[in-house]
Design a protein around this motif. Structure first.
Motif, PDB file in Angstrom:
ATOM      1  N   GLY A  29     109.097  36.365  57.301  1.00  0.00           N
ATOM      2  CA  GLY A  29     108.074  36.758  56.342  1.00  0.00           C
ATOM      3  C   GLY A  29     107.969  38.274  56.250  1.00  0.00           C
ATOM      4  O   GLY A  29     108.705  39.019  56.905  1.00  0.00           O
ATOM      5  N   THR A  30     107.029  38.730  55.459  1.00  0.00           N
ATOM      6  CA  THR A  30     106.884  40.169  55.253  1.00  0.00           C
ATOM      7  C   THR A  30     106.387  40.886  56.509  1.00  0.00           C
ATOM      8  O   THR A  30     106.780  42.023  56.759  1.00  0.00           O
ATOM      9  N   LYS A  31     105.570  40.222  57.308  1.00  0.00           N
ATOM     10  CA  LYS A  31     105.060  40.857  58.534  1.00  0.00           C
ATOM     11  C   LYS A  31     106.194  41.117  59.516  1.00  0.00           C
ATOM     12  O   LYS A  31     106.329  42.213  60.067  1.00  0.00           O
ATOM     13  N   GLU A  32     107.026  40.112  59.730  1.00  0.00           N
ATOM     14  CA  GLU A  32     108.152  40.261  60.654  1.00  0.00           C
ATOM     15  C   GLU A  32     109.150  41.286  60.123  1.00  0.00           C
ATOM     16  O   GLU A  32     109.685  42.097  60.886  1.00  0.00           O
ATOM     17  N   ALA A  34     108.498  43.844  58.168  1.00  0.00           N
ATOM     18  CA  ALA A  34     107.896  45.171  58.297  1.00  0.00           C
ATOM     19  C   ALA A  34     108.037  45.710  59.712  1.00  0.00           C
ATOM     20  O   ALA A  34     108.366  46.880  59.920  1.00  0.00           O
ATOM     21  N   GLU A  35     107.824  44.845  60.699  1.00  0.00           N
ATOM     22  CA  GLU A  35     107.975  45.266  62.098  1.00  0.00           C
ATOM     23  C   GLU A  35     109.432  45.604  62.411  1.00  0.00           C
ATOM     24  O   GLU A  35     109.713  46.585  63.094  1.00  0.00           O
ATOM     25  N   LYS A  40     105.303  49.532  56.558  1.00  0.00           N
ATOM     26  CA  LYS A  40     104.081  48.734  56.435  1.00  0.00           C
ATOM     27  C   LYS A  40     104.367  47.438  55.691  1.00  0.00           C
ATOM     28  O   LYS A  40     105.250  47.357  54.849  1.00  0.00           O
ATOM     29  N   GLN A  41     103.572  46.414  56.027  1.00  0.00           N
ATOM     30  CA  GLN A  41     103.749  45.106  55.414  1.00  0.00           C
ATOM     31  C   GLN A  41     103.564  45.176  53.900  1.00  0.00           C
ATOM     32  O   GLN A  41     104.282  44.522  53.146  1.00  0.00           O
ATOM     33  N   ARG A  42     102.628  45.976  53.453  1.00  0.00           N
ATOM     34  CA  ARG A  42     102.369  46.110  52.018  1.00  0.00           C
ATOM     35  C   ARG A  42     103.604  46.641  51.283  1.00  0.00           C
ATOM     36  O   ARG A  42     103.911  46.220  50.157  1.00  0.00           O
ATOM     37  N   GLN A  45     105.970  43.778  50.870  1.00  0.00           N
ATOM     38  CA  GLN A  45     105.472  42.874  49.824  1.00  0.00           C
ATOM     39  C   GLN A  45     105.776  43.425  48.433  1.00  0.00           C
ATOM     40  O   GLN A  45     106.244  42.691  47.552  1.00  0.00           O
ATOM     41  N   CYS A  48     109.466  43.080  47.743  1.00  0.00           N
ATOM     42  CA  CYS A  48     109.823  41.686  47.428  1.00  0.00           C
ATOM     43  C   CYS A  48     109.501  41.365  45.969  1.00  0.00           C
ATOM     44  O   CYS A  48     110.289  40.710  45.283  1.00  0.00           O
ATOM     45  N   PRO A  64     103.835  32.864  50.721  1.00  0.00           N
ATOM     46  CA  PRO A  64     104.608  33.830  51.514  1.00  0.00           C
ATOM     47  C   PRO A  64     106.039  34.013  50.996  1.00  0.00           C
ATOM     48  O   PRO A  64     106.639  33.102  50.439  1.00  0.00           O
TER      49      PRO A  64
END
Length: 76
Positions: A29-32, A34-35, A40-42, A45, A48, A64
């Motif tokens: 997903g976007t959180k993983e 981004a890390e 940043k996750q934003r 996103q 994407c 997601p």
């Protein structure tokens, strides 16, 4: 005619062979992402949403994002 429930066999096989769920899943997903990519996750996103790559998918609007785990870092 009969049906076979493969989910029980699959679960049993994973437990006995020490296979983790994250090893089976081929996307993140976007959180993983981004890390992993150090942003940043934003930002992921937004990327994407603007991406035309068919490998970046979403089941339906506002759900997601699915990004392949082996996708190269687009922010380098």
């Amino acid at each position: 005619m009969f049906t076979i429930d493969f989910s029980k066999y699959f679960y049993y096989n994973c437990i006995n062979n020490n296979i983790k769920e994250e090893d089976i899943m081929a996307d993140m997903g976007t959180k993983e992402a981004a890390e992993l990519w150090g942003v940043k996750q934003r930002k992921v996103q937004d990327w994407c949403r603007k991406s035309n790559d068919p490998r970046i998918t979403q089941d339906k609007p506002r759900s997601p994002w699915h990004i392949p785990k082996d996708y190269p870092n687009p922010f380098k």
